[in-house]
Write an enzyme that holds these catalytic residues in place. Structure first.
Site, PDB file in Angstrom:
ATOM      1  N   ARG A 140      27.947 -32.622  19.838  1.00  0.00           N
ATOM      2  CA  ARG A 140      28.779 -31.856  20.779  1.00  0.00           C
ATOM      3  C   ARG A 140      29.748 -32.745  21.556  1.00  0.00           C
ATOM      4  NH1 ARG A 140      26.919 -26.439  22.076  1.00  0.00           N
ATOM      5  NH2 ARG A 140      26.297 -25.701  20.039  1.00  0.00           N
TER       6      ARG A 140
ATOM      7  N   ARG B  47      32.973 -28.166  25.821  1.00  0.00           N
ATOM      8  CA  ARG B  47      33.372 -27.670  27.140  1.00  0.00           C
ATOM      9  C   ARG B  47      33.354 -28.677  28.275  1.00  0.00           C
ATOM     10  NH1 ARG B  47      29.443 -22.698  26.650  1.00  0.00           N
ATOM     11  NH2 ARG B  47      28.367 -24.474  25.780  1.00  0.00           N
TER      12      ARG B  47
ATOM     13  N   ARG C 186      40.798 -23.926  24.467  1.00  0.00           N
ATOM     14  CA  ARG C 186      39.890 -22.784  24.300  1.00  0.00           C
ATOM     15  C   ARG C 186      40.499 -21.532  24.928  1.00  0.00           C
ATOM     16  NH1 ARG C 186      36.756 -19.109  23.894  1.00  0.00           N
ATOM     17  NH2 ARG C 186      34.511 -19.062  24.059  1.00  0.00           N
TER      18      ARG C 186
ATOM     19  N   ASP D 126      31.147 -24.527  13.574  1.00  0.00           N
ATOM     20  CA  ASP D 126      29.844 -24.090  14.084  1.00  0.00           C
ATOM     21  C   ASP D 126      28.934 -23.759  12.915  1.00  0.00           C
ATOM     22  OD1 ASP D 126      28.667 -23.351  16.924  1.00  0.00           O
ATOM     23  OD2 ASP D 126      27.828 -21.958  15.456  1.00  0.00           O
TER      24      ASP D 126
ATOM     25  N   TYR E 202      19.059 -17.406  13.906  1.00  0.00           N
ATOM     26  CA  TYR E 202      20.138 -16.653  14.569  1.00  0.00           C
ATOM     27  C   TYR E 202      20.412 -15.344  13.836  1.00  0.00           C
ATOM     28  CZ  TYR E 202      20.826 -20.695  17.498  1.00  0.00           C
ATOM     29  OH  TYR E 202      20.603 -21.695  18.405  1.00  0.00           O
TER      30      TYR E 202
HETATM   31  O1  CP3 Z   1      29.169 -31.455  17.779  1.00  0.00           O
HETATM   32  C1  CP3 Z   1      30.373 -31.147  17.802  1.00  0.00           C
HETATM   33  O2  CP3 Z   1      31.163 -31.563  18.688  1.00  0.00           O
HETATM   34  C2  CP3 Z   1      30.940 -30.340  16.658  1.00  0.00           C
HETATM   35  C3  CP3 Z   1      30.971 -28.927  16.804  1.00  0.00           C
HETATM   36  C4  CP3 Z   1      29.674 -28.129  16.866  1.00  0.00           C
HETATM   37  C5  CP3 Z   1      29.566 -26.935  17.636  1.00  0.00           C
HETATM   38  N1  CP3 Z   1      28.364 -26.379  17.359  1.00  0.00           N
HETATM   39  C6  CP3 Z   1      30.606 -26.428  18.537  1.00  0.00           C
HETATM   40  C7  CP3 Z   1      30.283 -25.393  19.535  1.00  0.00           C
HETATM   41  C8  CP3 Z   1      28.463 -28.294  16.181  1.00  0.00           C
HETATM   42  C9  CP3 Z   1      28.017 -29.416  15.260  1.00  0.00           C
HETATM   43  C10 CP3 Z   1      27.655 -27.158  16.500  1.00  0.00           C
HETATM   44  C11 CP3 Z   1      26.307 -26.953  15.918  1.00  0.00           C
HETATM   45  C12 CP3 Z   1      25.504 -25.813  16.366  1.00  0.00           C
HETATM   46  N2  CP3 Z   1      25.938 -24.562  16.701  1.00  0.00           N
HETATM   47  C13 CP3 Z   1      24.099 -25.822  16.428  1.00  0.00           C
HETATM   48  C14 CP3 Z   1      23.205 -26.973  16.038  1.00  0.00           C
HETATM   49  C15 CP3 Z   1      23.112 -28.004  17.087  1.00  0.00           C
HETATM   50  C16 CP3 Z   1      22.390 -27.570  18.330  1.00  0.00           C
HETATM   51  O3  CP3 Z   1      23.073 -27.490  19.378  1.00  0.00           O
HETATM   52  O4  CP3 Z   1      21.188 -27.323  18.271  1.00  0.00           O
HETATM   53  C17 CP3 Z   1      23.690 -24.555  16.880  1.00  0.00           C
HETATM   54  C18 CP3 Z   1      22.274 -24.108  17.127  1.00  0.00           C
HETATM   55  C19 CP3 Z   1      24.871 -23.765  17.042  1.00  0.00           C
HETATM   56  C20 CP3 Z   1      24.961 -22.325  17.435  1.00  0.00           C
HETATM   57  C21 CP3 Z   1      25.690 -22.159  18.701  1.00  0.00           C
HETATM   58  N3  CP3 Z   1      27.051 -22.342  18.852  1.00  0.00           N
HETATM   59  C22 CP3 Z   1      25.163 -21.770  19.948  1.00  0.00           C
HETATM   60  C23 CP3 Z   1      23.706 -21.491  20.219  1.00  0.00           C
HETATM   61  C24 CP3 Z   1      26.226 -21.712  20.839  1.00  0.00           C
HETATM   62  C25 CP3 Z   1      26.167 -21.219  22.266  1.00  0.00           C
HETATM   63  C26 CP3 Z   1      25.572 -22.214  23.167  1.00  0.00           C
HETATM   64  C27 CP3 Z   1      26.639 -23.032  23.770  1.00  0.00           C
HETATM   65  O5  CP3 Z   1      26.474 -24.254  23.878  1.00  0.00           O
HETATM   66  O6  CP3 Z   1      27.652 -22.427  24.177  1.00  0.00           O
HETATM   67  C28 CP3 Z   1      27.398 -22.122  20.151  1.00  0.00           C
HETATM   68  C29 CP3 Z   1      28.772 -22.224  20.705  1.00  0.00           C
HETATM   69  C30 CP3 Z   1      29.483 -23.530  20.517  1.00  0.00           C
HETATM   70  N4  CP3 Z   1      29.479 -24.286  19.380  1.00  0.00           N
HETATM   71  C31 CP3 Z   1      30.345 -24.152  21.482  1.00  0.00           C
HETATM   72  C32 CP3 Z   1      30.840 -25.308  20.860  1.00  0.00           C
HETATM   73  C33 CP3 Z   1      31.830 -26.289  21.428  1.00  0.00           C
HETATM   74  C34 CP3 Z   1      30.693 -23.601  22.852  1.00  0.00           C
HETATM   75  C35 CP3 Z   1      31.675 -22.496  22.651  1.00  0.00           C
HETATM   76  C36 CP3 Z   1      32.573 -22.223  23.832  1.00  0.00           C
HETATM   77  O7  CP3 Z   1      33.619 -22.889  23.968  1.00  0.00           O
HETATM   78  O8  CP3 Z   1      32.271 -21.291  24.589  1.00  0.00           O
END
Ligand code: CP3
Length: 353
Positions: free
Chosen positions: A31, A35, A44, A81, A161
């Site tokens: 990540r 954000r 965003r 994602d 999910y």
């Molecule tokens: O790591 C990185 O910078 C690359 C991008 C990336 C995202 N998600 C961007 C994202 C990666 C590799 C992921 C993986 C991901 N996504 C996982 C596995 C890793 C982990 O965190 O366990 C999972 C479970 C997800 C599913 C997911 N996506 C969830 C549960 C959420 C909501 C929770 C949250 O943090 O907001 C997301 C949204 C998400 N994915 C955001 C980002 C930058 C936030 C979105 C926003 O801008 O509102």
């Protein structure tokens, strides 16, 4: 070119993934785009939704590059994602502001209608093609020494999910389905194995140089479930990737896998093991084969409140793995309240050791 000269040209992160100890240890953060960065929040706002960001190649490429420009990490991770795969399969996926992902749940009864593997396996899926275009744009802009990592969720984690309809604390629906009707549930896992391979090979063809399998919910299964729904699918995915793309290393990250990690490393065929912050480094170091690369595992909580203690934590991690090929990373993703300055401090600490 001689082998030595060739090695000198290879990116530090890829050298570690091939079993070499490299100093300073290469670093990237899960990540790292997101954000906590004001420049991410600005873009965003421009895009309609989170998935629009993922499917607009210019925006996804720009967000991938933002943390590279700021910190000079040794790897960029594709901005995308794990839930683009169920979205591409035809399930309804939404990201709700402040709540997280919401999906119309997959059940034994609607599986065939909701989840269409042919939408992905034939190639030409418009959504996934946009992801591959982002990769091509990123490769054009990325500094020569920076590696590009692609990724997918591992089948069990993506299925949580899909079946729970979003995040969960108990994972009761999916665990009940897997326990009571394992043959039916295996159909979903099989679809995810095949489409994960296809999506990772699509990313590799577009230019990613390593891939990571995120198994974020490995920790909720018993040993029987772990073998069937975590180990076996990962083994099938890695076998298929190695056959089609033998030079591209696969990092497995079974978060919460605990005492199962040595089995995960030896039975799946992965090239490197991602460690969450719960893993004692001396313990895992004593159980993995010599030269087997690991990645991790600073607790992201240490980045939240100032930087006074960071040097101590970074040193402790490096000292616990004195002769192990090691990529520095967190034990899970950067928390959104993290001050970007603190990450600068972290990178400087590691590089000055
Ligand atoms: O790591 C990185 O910078 C690359 C991008 C990336 C995202 N998600 C961007 C994202 C990666 C590799 C992921 C993986 C991901 N996504 C996982 C596995 C890793 C982990 O965190 O366990 C999972 C479970 C997800 C599913 C997911 N996506 C969830 C549960 C959420 C909501 C929770 C949250 O943090 O907001 C997301 C949204 C998400 N994915 C955001 C980002 C930058 C936030 C979105 C926003 O801008 O509102």
């Amino acid at each position: 070119m001689t082998e030595k000269a060739n090695q000198g040209l290879e990116k530090p992160l890829l050298r570690v993934l091939k079993g070499e100890c490299v100093q300073p240890r290469p670093i990237w953060l899960m990540r790292q785009a997101g954000r906590y960065l004001p420049e991410y929040r600005a873009l965003r706002k421009q895009a309609g939704s989170f998935l629009d960001l993922c499917y607009t190649p210019e925006l996804a490429a720009e967000i991938t590059l933002q943390p590279i420009r700021r910190y000079g990490f040794d790897a960029a991770i594709l901005f995308s994602d794990i839930l683009v795969l169920p979205d591409a399969l035809g399930q309804t996926v939404r990201f709700e502001e402040g709540i997280g992902p919401k999906l119309d749940p997959v059940t034994a009864d609607n599986l065939a209608a909701v989840c269409r593997p042919e939408a992905v396996l034939g190639g030409g899926n418009e959504k996934l093609e946009a992801v591959y275009e982002a990769i091509r744009l990123i490769r054009r802009e990325l500094p020569a020494e920076t590696a590009l990592i692609g990724f997918c969720g591992a089948p069990w984690t993506v299925a949580t999910y899909m079946v729970e309809g979003g995040g969960s604390k108990t994972f009761e629906r999916i665990r009940r389905w897997a326990a009571a009707d394992s043959a039916g549930f295996a159909q979903l896992i099989d679809i995810l194995v095949d489409t994960t391979v296809a999506h990772l090979l699509g990313q590799i063809a577009a230019g990613v140089e390593a891939v990571q399998l995120f198994e974020s919910h490995a920790g909720v299964l018993d040993t029987v479930g772990f073998a069937r729904w975590v180990l076996e699918p990962a083994r099938r995915i890695v076998t298929a990737l190695h056959a089609a793309a033998p030079d591209v290393p696969v990092i497995g990250f079974p978060r919460g896998g605990g005492v199962q990690l040595p089995r995960y490393a030896s039975e799946t065929g992965i090239d490197a093991l991602g460690l969450d912050q719960s893993i004692p480094l001396d313990w895992i170091d004593g159980l993995l084969p010599k030269n087997f690369p690991v990645q991790g595992n600073l607790d992201p909580i240490y980045l939240l409140d100032g930087s006074a203690e960071i040097a101590r934590h970074v040193e402790a991690i490096c000292e616990a793995l004195p002769e192990r090929p090691h990529i520095f990373n967190l034990g899970h993703g950067v928390i959104k309240e993290t001050d970007p300055e603190t990450i600068q401090t972290l990178v400087e600490c590691l590089r000055s050791l």
